[in-house]
Write a protein that holds these residues in place. Sequence first.
Motif, PDB file in Angstrom:
ATOM      1  N   ARG A   7       0.867  -1.167   0.000  1.00  0.00           N
ATOM      2  CA  ARG A   7       0.000   0.000   0.000  1.00  0.00           C
ATOM      3  C   ARG A   7       0.904   1.217   0.000  1.00  0.00           C
ATOM      4  NH1 ARG A   7      -3.744  -0.227   4.640  1.00  0.00           N
ATOM      5  NH2 ARG A   7      -2.267   1.077   5.714  1.00  0.00           N
ATOM      6  N   PRO A  65       2.393   4.942  12.710  1.00  0.00           N
ATOM      7  CA  PRO A  65       1.239   4.396  11.975  1.00  0.00           C
ATOM      8  C   PRO A  65       1.615   3.366  10.911  1.00  0.00           C
ATOM      9  CG  PRO A  65       0.951   6.738  12.282  1.00  0.00           C
ATOM     10  CD  PRO A  65       2.352   6.411  12.738  1.00  0.00           C
ATOM     11  N   GLU A  66       2.648   3.623  10.144  1.00  0.00           N
ATOM     12  CA  GLU A  66       3.041   2.674   9.106  1.00  0.00           C
ATOM     13  C   GLU A  66       3.750   1.456   9.689  1.00  0.00           C
ATOM     14  OE1 GLU A  66       1.975   2.814   6.119  1.00  0.00           O
ATOM     15  OE2 GLU A  66       1.135   4.821   6.264  1.00  0.00           O
ATOM     16  N   ARG A  68       3.231   0.286  12.623  1.00  0.00           N
ATOM     17  CA  ARG A  68       2.144  -0.439  13.290  1.00  0.00           C
ATOM     18  C   ARG A  68       1.439  -1.368  12.308  1.00  0.00           C
ATOM     19  NH1 ARG A  68      -3.317   0.056  13.818  1.00  0.00           N
ATOM     20  NH2 ARG A  68      -4.171  -0.567  15.837  1.00  0.00           N
ATOM     21  N   ASP A  69       1.109  -0.851  11.128  1.00  0.00           N
ATOM     22  CA  ASP A  69       0.439  -1.677  10.117  1.00  0.00           C
ATOM     23  C   ASP A  69       1.249  -2.932   9.817  1.00  0.00           C
ATOM     24  OD1 ASP A  69      -1.592   0.176   9.936  1.00  0.00           O
ATOM     25  OD2 ASP A  69      -0.924   1.007   8.014  1.00  0.00           O
ATOM     26  N   SER A  70       2.537  -2.760   9.615  1.00  0.00           N
ATOM     27  CA  SER A  70       3.403  -3.885   9.275  1.00  0.00           C
ATOM     28  C   SER A  70       3.493  -4.892  10.429  1.00  0.00           C
ATOM     29  CB  SER A  70       4.798  -3.371   8.908  1.00  0.00           C
ATOM     30  OG  SER A  70       5.654  -4.428   8.597  1.00  0.00           O
ATOM     31  N   LYS A  73      -0.004  -6.615  11.184  1.00  0.00           N
ATOM     32  CA  LYS A  73      -0.417  -7.510  10.093  1.00  0.00           C
ATOM     33  C   LYS A  73       0.244  -8.883  10.261  1.00  0.00           C
ATOM     34  CE  LYS A  73      -1.002  -5.852   6.069  1.00  0.00           C
ATOM     35  NZ  LYS A  73      -0.815  -5.193   4.768  1.00  0.00           N
TER      36      LYS A  73
END
Length: 142
Positions: A7, A65-66, A68-70, A73
Amino acid sequence: MRLSVCRGWRGVLFDAAEGQPQATGRRRNPEVFPWGEEMRVQWKVIERGHVVAELEGDLNLWSVPEVRDSLLKVARKKSIRRVGVDLRGVRAMDTAGTALLVELHQLLFRRGSDLRLRGVEDHILKMIRLAGLEGAFEMENS
């Protein structure tokens, strides 16, 4: 077979059969990340169900934030039983970084999985102590 889950600037590759992380993600947009150094996350598979995320850069309000996503997931995958986070390359961490580690720990704990922090240097340990969380994490110094 590999499946790319991307993304924007960030990409994490997963082996479709195993659900294991295979590659890295990197922040590249300085307009979105005005403070500090860019954050890099590199995943290593130690063995089936055991992965380590090597972080490099500043773990702060703008990078969390980025990252965290990684991290989340991968932590949500059923095949993952242990996650290591190598903080050796983290030059600075603020309360947002500390909150991310707590969130990751809680997610893994609820699933019966483990979190181990590696390469915990003095500046990281100071933030963890200030939050009163020193006993909450399994930690190793570098």
